[in-house]
Design a protein around this motif. Structure first.
Motif, PDB file in Angstrom:
ATOM      1  N   ARG A  86      14.223  -8.840  14.989  1.00  0.00           N
ATOM      2  CA  ARG A  86      14.568  -7.426  14.960  1.00  0.00           C
ATOM      3  C   ARG A  86      13.463  -6.504  14.465  1.00  0.00           C
ATOM      4  O   ARG A  86      13.313  -5.390  14.920  1.00  0.00           O
ATOM      5  N   ARG A  87      12.666  -6.936  13.519  1.00  0.00           N
ATOM      6  CA  ARG A  87      11.723  -6.035  12.861  1.00  0.00           C
ATOM      7  C   ARG A  87      10.355  -6.048  13.527  1.00  0.00           C
ATOM      8  O   ARG A  87       9.930  -7.043  14.083  1.00  0.00           O
ATOM      9  N   HIS A  88       9.671  -4.893  13.442  1.00  0.00           N
ATOM     10  CA  HIS A  88       8.299  -4.798  13.917  1.00  0.00           C
ATOM     11  C   HIS A  88       7.376  -5.185  12.756  1.00  0.00           C
ATOM     12  O   HIS A  88       7.161  -4.398  11.827  1.00  0.00           O
ATOM     13  N   LEU A  89       6.857  -6.388  12.802  1.00  0.00           N
ATOM     14  CA  LEU A  89       6.078  -6.928  11.687  1.00  0.00           C
ATOM     15  C   LEU A  89       4.680  -7.311  12.142  1.00  0.00           C
ATOM     16  O   LEU A  89       4.470  -7.685  13.291  1.00  0.00           O
ATOM     17  N   ASN A  90       3.717  -7.231  11.203  1.00  0.00           N
ATOM     18  CA  ASN A  90       2.386  -7.738  11.526  1.00  0.00           C
ATOM     19  C   ASN A  90       2.379  -9.255  11.334  1.00  0.00           C
ATOM     20  O   ASN A  90       3.365  -9.843  10.875  1.00  0.00           O
ATOM     21  N   ASN A  91       1.273  -9.890  11.667  1.00  0.00           N
ATOM     22  CA  ASN A  91       1.221 -11.360  11.660  1.00  0.00           C
ATOM     23  C   ASN A  91       1.501 -11.963  10.292  1.00  0.00           C
ATOM     24  O   ASN A  91       2.172 -12.993  10.182  1.00  0.00           O
ATOM     25  N   PHE A  92       0.990 -11.340   9.227  1.00  0.00           N
ATOM     26  CA  PHE A  92       1.223 -11.928   7.909  1.00  0.00           C
ATOM     27  C   PHE A  92       2.686 -11.796   7.502  1.00  0.00           C
ATOM     28  O   PHE A  92       3.252 -12.717   6.899  1.00  0.00           O
ATOM     29  N   GLN A  93       3.310 -10.670   7.816  1.00  0.00           N
ATOM     30  CA  GLN A  93       4.731 -10.513   7.504  1.00  0.00           C
ATOM     31  C   GLN A  93       5.579 -11.523   8.286  1.00  0.00           C
ATOM     32  O   GLN A  93       6.564 -12.047   7.770  1.00  0.00           O
ATOM     33  N   LEU A 174      -2.540  -7.582   3.073  1.00  0.00           N
ATOM     34  CA  LEU A 174      -2.192  -8.166   4.366  1.00  0.00           C
ATOM     35  C   LEU A 174      -0.906  -7.557   4.903  1.00  0.00           C
ATOM     36  O   LEU A 174      -0.796  -7.257   6.092  1.00  0.00           O
ATOM     37  N   ARG A 175       0.066  -7.360   4.037  1.00  0.00           N
ATOM     38  CA  ARG A 175       1.324  -6.745   4.473  1.00  0.00           C
ATOM     39  C   ARG A 175       1.097  -5.327   4.998  1.00  0.00           C
ATOM     40  O   ARG A 175       1.755  -4.881   5.928  1.00  0.00           O
ATOM     41  N   GLU A 176       0.156  -4.631   4.367  1.00  0.00           N
ATOM     42  CA  GLU A 176      -0.123  -3.246   4.746  1.00  0.00           C
ATOM     43  C   GLU A 176      -1.151  -3.151   5.867  1.00  0.00           C
ATOM     44  O   GLU A 176      -1.489  -2.044   6.292  1.00  0.00           O
ATOM     45  N   GLY A 177      -1.653  -4.300   6.338  1.00  0.00           N
ATOM     46  CA  GLY A 177      -2.626  -4.303   7.425  1.00  0.00           C
ATOM     47  C   GLY A 177      -4.008  -3.848   7.009  1.00  0.00           C
ATOM     48  O   GLY A 177      -4.809  -3.418   7.852  1.00  0.00           O
ATOM     49  N   LYS A 178      -4.341  -3.942   5.710  1.00  0.00           N
ATOM     50  CA  LYS A 178      -5.631  -3.482   5.214  1.00  0.00           C
ATOM     51  C   LYS A 178      -6.699  -4.572   5.246  1.00  0.00           C
ATOM     52  O   LYS A 178      -7.862  -4.313   4.943  1.00  0.00           O
ATOM     53  N   THR A 179      -6.307  -5.774   5.563  1.00  0.00           N
ATOM     54  CA  THR A 179      -7.255  -6.883   5.726  1.00  0.00           C
ATOM     55  C   THR A 179      -6.645  -7.863   6.721  1.00  0.00           C
ATOM     56  O   THR A 179      -5.535  -7.649   7.208  1.00  0.00           O
ATOM     57  N   SER A 180      -7.382  -8.932   7.032  1.00  0.00           N
ATOM     58  CA  SER A 180      -6.912  -9.876   8.051  1.00  0.00           C
ATOM     59  C   SER A 180      -6.660 -11.258   7.459  1.00  0.00           C
ATOM     60  O   SER A 180      -7.227 -11.620   6.417  1.00  0.00           O
ATOM     61  N   ILE A 181      -5.823 -12.024   8.147  1.00  0.00           N
ATOM     62  CA  ILE A 181      -5.545 -13.398   7.726  1.00  0.00           C
ATOM     63  C   ILE A 181      -6.829 -14.222   7.742  1.00  0.00           C
ATOM     64  O   ILE A 181      -7.094 -15.001   6.824  1.00  0.00           O
ATOM     65  N   ALA A 182      -7.646 -14.049   8.793  1.00  0.00           N
ATOM     66  CA  ALA A 182      -8.888 -14.823   8.920  1.00  0.00           C
ATOM     67  C   ALA A 182      -9.810 -14.567   7.737  1.00  0.00           C
ATOM     68  O   ALA A 182     -10.419 -15.496   7.196  1.00  0.00           O
ATOM     69  N   ARG A 183      -9.923 -13.316   7.324  1.00  0.00           N
ATOM     70  CA  ARG A 183     -10.836 -12.967   6.232  1.00  0.00           C
ATOM     71  C   ARG A 183     -10.381 -13.546   4.903  1.00  0.00           C
ATOM     72  O   ARG A 183     -11.173 -14.145   4.170  1.00  0.00           O
ATOM     73  N   VAL A 184      -9.100 -13.363   4.573  1.00  0.00           N
ATOM     74  CA  VAL A 184      -8.583 -13.872   3.297  1.00  0.00           C
ATOM     75  C   VAL A 184      -8.623 -15.399   3.277  1.00  0.00           C
ATOM     76  O   VAL A 184      -8.967 -16.013   2.262  1.00  0.00           O
ATOM     77  N   TYR A 185      -8.307 -16.017   4.418  1.00  0.00           N
ATOM     78  CA  TYR A 185      -8.344 -17.480   4.506  1.00  0.00           C
ATOM     79  C   TYR A 185      -9.765 -17.995   4.243  1.00  0.00           C
ATOM     80  O   TYR A 185      -9.955 -18.966   3.499  1.00  0.00           O
ATOM     81  N   GLN A 186     -10.772 -17.343   4.850  1.00  0.00           N
ATOM     82  CA  GLN A 186     -12.159 -17.781   4.670  1.00  0.00           C
ATOM     83  C   GLN A 186     -12.587 -17.634   3.218  1.00  0.00           C
ATOM     84  O   GLN A 186     -13.323 -18.482   2.690  1.00  0.00           O
ATOM     85  N   GLU A 187     -12.140 -16.583   2.552  1.00  0.00           N
ATOM     86  CA  GLU A 187     -12.470 -16.389   1.139  1.00  0.00           C
ATOM     87  C   GLU A 187     -11.895 -17.533   0.297  1.00  0.00           C
ATOM     88  O   GLU A 187     -12.555 -18.026  -0.624  1.00  0.00           O
ATOM     89  N   ILE A 188     -10.682 -17.965   0.633  1.00  0.00           N
ATOM     90  CA  ILE A 188     -10.057 -19.077  -0.098  1.00  0.00           C
ATOM     91  C   ILE A 188     -10.835 -20.364   0.137  1.00  0.00           C
ATOM     92  O   ILE A 188     -11.111 -21.125  -0.798  1.00  0.00           O
ATOM     93  N   VAL A 189     -11.208 -20.614   1.397  1.00  0.00           N
ATOM     94  CA  VAL A 189     -11.971 -21.828   1.736  1.00  0.00           C
ATOM     95  C   VAL A 189     -13.304 -21.846   1.000  1.00  0.00           C
ATOM     96  O   VAL A 189     -13.717 -22.878   0.462  1.00  0.00           O
ATOM     97  N   ASN A 190     -13.973 -20.701   0.960  1.00  0.00           N
ATOM     98  CA  ASN A 190     -15.266 -20.622   0.272  1.00  0.00           C
ATOM     99  C   ASN A 190     -15.129 -20.909  -1.214  1.00  0.00           C
ATOM    100  O   ASN A 190     -15.982 -21.568  -1.818  1.00  0.00           O
TER     101      ASN A 190
END
Length: 260
Positions: A86-93, A174-190
């Motif tokens: 039902r909801r319009h959500l971004n990928n992280f939501q 991420l919820r607000e669309g101010k960054t991306s999943i790929a970017r935050v994920y890479q920071e965690i991996v690093n």
């Protein structure tokens, strides 16, 4: 007996902005409640939390429909899937809803496997409905959930790691669309990469220093041979190494042929 919210389900809901809620409330007040609120047998709200809140604030008795489930897991699955649709959500939501759904699908798959084993032991044949349910779990749970959420399995797996490892600040961005999943994920991996061994780091530094030294030496030798540098007393440009007694030409030849 009145309807009530289940805090466990309330935590699964994507948040509606105040502007959206005000518009929903105005619509119900002027046009009425278009869709009934879905509740379980205990009158706990499963779908329509925002409609329930709007009706409560307006003092309107809400329309509702009771839905029965044989299993609490299936009930929770219904709550999540209703919000995914039902909801319009971004990928992280979407991922935030999909991760608890993934755990449910894993448990249901395990239950289905056990049920099939029990039926085989009792030498009973599967009914058509059982066969269809069994086919659903031939796919991996992560693939099933990714399809339902409308994201790739890669995005789902990365998002799951972010939920487990990232800061609340990053999750909110991420919820607000101010960054991306790929970017935050890479920071965690690093951050999770093991620190470089001291000996290996030392060798690397020495190697880099050696390369820099040879480059600077070659530049200096070329300037000497070109007459750019000379003795201020006699003007002689034919300096050499006072230890190995090699001439400038010999030293320059070695730096040019040395592979570094």
């Amino acid at each position: 007996m009145s309807l009530r919210l289940n805090p466990e389900y309330d935590n699964l809901l994507p948040r509606m902005s105040e502007e959206e809620f005000t518009e929903l409330k105005r619509s119900i007040e002027t046009e009425g409640q278009h869709y009934p609120i879905i509740v379980n047998e205990d009158l706990e709200v499963l779908d329509g939390h925002h409609r329930f809140r709007a009706c409560t604030e307006l003092g309107i008795e809400p329309d509702f429909e009771v839905k029965q489930f044989d299993d609490k897991l299936l009930e929770k699955k219904f709550v999540i899937e209703a919000n995914l649709r039902r909801r319009h959500l971004n990928n992280f939501q979407l991922v935030e809803l999909a991760v608890p759904l993934l755990e449910i699908e894993k448990k249901l798959a395990k239950q289905q496997t056990q049920n099939n084993k029990n039926k085989q032991n009792q030498q009973q044949e599967l009914t058509p409905d059982d066969t269809l349910h069994e086919l659903e779990f031939k796919e991996k749970p992560v693939e099933v959930v990714a399809k339902k959420a409308g994201v790739s399995t890669r995005t789902l797996e990365r998002g799951k790691k972010i939920i487990e490892k990232a800061s609340e600040d990053d999750k909110q961005k991420l919820r607000e669309g101010k960054t991306s999943i790929a970017r935050v994920y890479q920071e965690i991996v690093n951050e999770e990469k093991p620190p470089q061994p001291l000996e290996e780091a030392k060798i690397k530094r020495e190697s880099e220093q050696d390369l820099h030294n040879k480059s600077e030496l070659r530049t200096l030798l070329e300037r000497l041979l070109n007459g750019e540098l000379y003795c201020p007393q006699c003007g002689n440009t034919m300096f050499g190494c006072n230890k190995c007694n090699k001439t400038l030409q010999q030293l320059l030849k070695e730096t040019k042929t040395d592979h570094y």
